[in-house]
Design a protein around this motif. Structure first.
Motif, mmCIF file in Angstrom:
data_model
loop_
_atom_site.group_PDB
_atom_site.id
_atom_site.type_symbol
_atom_site.label_atom_id
_atom_site.label_comp_id
_atom_site.label_asym_id
_atom_site.label_seq_id
_atom_site.Cartn_x
_atom_site.Cartn_y
_atom_site.Cartn_z
ATOM 1 N N ALA A 137 -0.572 13.201 -7.375
ATOM 2 C CA ALA A 137 0.483 12.899 -8.362
ATOM 3 C C ALA A 137 -0.124 12.387 -9.670
ATOM 4 O O ALA A 137 0.589 11.931 -10.556
ATOM 5 N N GLY A 138 -1.458 12.419 -9.767
ATOM 6 C CA GLY A 138 -2.132 11.962 -10.990
ATOM 7 C C GLY A 138 -2.097 10.455 -11.151
ATOM 8 O O GLY A 138 -2.179 9.936 -12.263
ATOM 9 N N ARG A 139 -1.994 9.743 -10.018
ATOM 10 C CA ARG A 139 -1.837 8.283 -10.102
ATOM 11 C C ARG A 139 -3.082 7.526 -9.595
ATOM 12 O O ARG A 139 -3.013 6.364 -9.232
ATOM 13 N N THR A 140 -4.237 8.205 -9.602
ATOM 14 C CA THR A 140 -5.439 7.550 -9.078
ATOM 15 C C THR A 140 -5.792 6.294 -9.883
ATOM 16 O O THR A 140 -5.977 5.205 -9.309
ATOM 17 N N PHE A 141 -5.896 6.423 -11.196
ATOM 18 C CA PHE A 141 -6.357 5.280 -11.998
ATOM 19 C C PHE A 141 -5.380 4.104 -11.947
ATOM 20 O O PHE A 141 -5.802 2.975 -11.674
ATOM 21 N N PRO A 142 -4.069 4.331 -12.199
ATOM 22 C CA PRO A 142 -3.172 3.171 -12.095
ATOM 23 C C PRO A 142 -3.151 2.550 -10.704
ATOM 24 O O PRO A 142 -3.012 1.323 -10.568
ATOM 25 N N THR A 143 -3.315 3.383 -9.669
ATOM 26 C CA THR A 143 -3.281 2.826 -8.312
ATOM 27 C C THR A 143 -4.480 1.910 -8.079
ATOM 28 O O THR A 143 -4.321 0.746 -7.698
ATOM 29 N N VAL A 144 -5.685 2.415 -8.318
ATOM 30 C CA VAL A 144 -6.861 1.600 -7.971
ATOM 31 C C VAL A 144 -7.024 0.424 -8.935
ATOM 32 O O VAL A 144 -7.362 -0.690 -8.511
ATOM 33 N N CYS A 145 -6.748 0.647 -10.216
ATOM 34 C CA CYS A 145 -6.900 -0.463 -11.170
ATOM 35 C C CYS A 145 -5.806 -1.502 -10.939
ATOM 36 O O CYS A 145 -6.045 -2.710 -11.055
ATOM 37 N N GLY A 146 -4.609 -1.031 -10.536
ATOM 38 C CA GLY A 146 -3.521 -1.960 -10.201
ATOM 39 C C GLY A 146 -3.862 -2.767 -8.951
ATOM 40 O O GLY A 146 -3.608 -3.980 -8.888
ATOM 41 N N GLN A 147 -4.438 -2.117 -7.946
ATOM 42 C CA GLN A 147 -4.838 -2.858 -6.737
ATOM 43 C C GLN A 147 -5.872 -3.927 -7.091
ATOM 44 O O GLN A 147 -5.807 -5.057 -6.595
ATOM 45 N N PHE A 148 -6.812 -3.553 -7.950
ATOM 46 C CA PHE A 148 -7.826 -4.525 -8.372
ATOM 47 C C PHE A 148 -7.148 -5.723 -9.041
ATOM 48 O O PHE A 148 -7.365 -6.869 -8.674
#
Ligand code: PEP
Length: 257
Positions: A137-148
């Motif tokens: 869904a193109g949400r890799t960066f917001p997902t991992v940076c948000g988890q961080f």
């Protein structure tokens, strides 16, 4: 600043006491008293003490696969970070995908675990990673940076000195599929940029970002050659000493490999 590489072995819920003893003995012997790389193993909780005893005297560090967000009390089945420290651990893994996705643990709980681990004197290896659905869904960066960001809620810059990150795409864990070096590199770079934005440039430069997800001797060197990949968190290939030690050697700085 050159970051000292790190390789971690996550033994998950594998092995028995005899096998854990043999594996720890072989890994400790293979590393010796001095290593160019930080090496840590994360055995199942019942074997932490015996592995920590074997690791003593070798450059082998030991960590818990999880730590409670509570300090002590009526928490059946949980392990306090202070107990990990007490039996010789210097690390706690926090936020592994098998806890986030397997057990429904969220960033708020991860942040309490990070706080508890740091307060107990441990270092933290914080795991983040996107699912296949999030990636597609193109949400890799917001997902991992948000988890961080959310897993470190309330964590100050000084605390960050005892925290490293493991980027572990969920779709690559235990599947034999691995992110290619350029796929890994772009996420690691985004994470480092997030550290600079939320903290400062010095912390971003210092923090180690390990890659995890089906790392094997055959792909370790290419992954760890990436500028922002500072080592590996290894599951399946850490259950035997030879492949694990091969991955440790792949993390040696180029002039020593
Ligand atoms: C892990 O559990 O952190 C992991 C990366 O596992 P594997 O190497 O087996 O994919």
């Amino acid at each position: 600043m050159t970051r000292r590489p790190m390789v971690g072995g996550n033994w998950k819920m594998h092995l028995d006491a005899a096998a854990a003893t043999a594996l720890a003995t072989d890994v400790a012997g293979g590393i010796g008293a001095d290593s160019l790389v930080d090496v840590a193993v994360f055995p199942p909780t019942p074997y932490l003490h015996l592995v920590a005893e074997i690791a003593r005297g070798a450059a082998l560090q030991v960590g818990g696969q999880d730590a409670s967000g509570e300090t002590q009390g009526a928490y059946t089945g949980q392990t306090a970070a202070s107990m990990l420290f007490d039996v010789g651990c210097s690390w706690a893994l926090v936020g592994h995908s098998e806890r986030r996705h397997g057990l429904g643990e969220d960033d708020a709980l991860a942040s309490r675990k990070v706080r508890a681990a740091l307060d107990a004197g441990l270092r933290v290896l914080l795991c983040v990673g996107e699912t296949l659905e999030e990636r597609e869904a193109g949400r890799t960066f917001p997902t991992v940076c948000g988890q961080f960001e959310h897993s470190l809620h309330g964590i100050q810059t000084a605390d960050l000195e005892r925290i490293d990150i493991a980027y572990e795409p969920v779709w690559a864990i235990g599947t034999g599929r691995t992110a290619g070096p350029s796929e890994a590199q772009e996420v690691h770079a985004a994470l480092r940029e997030t550290v600079a934005l939320l903290y400062d440039a010095r912390s971003a430069e210092r923090i180690r970002i390990l890659y995890g997800g089906s790392v094997k001797p055959a792909n370790a060197q290419a992954l760890m050659a990436c500028e922002d990949v500072d080592g590996a968190l290894v599951g399946g290939a850490s259950l035997e000493s030879e492949p694990f030690l091969d991955i440790v050697r792949a993390a040696f700085p180029p002039e020593h490999s």
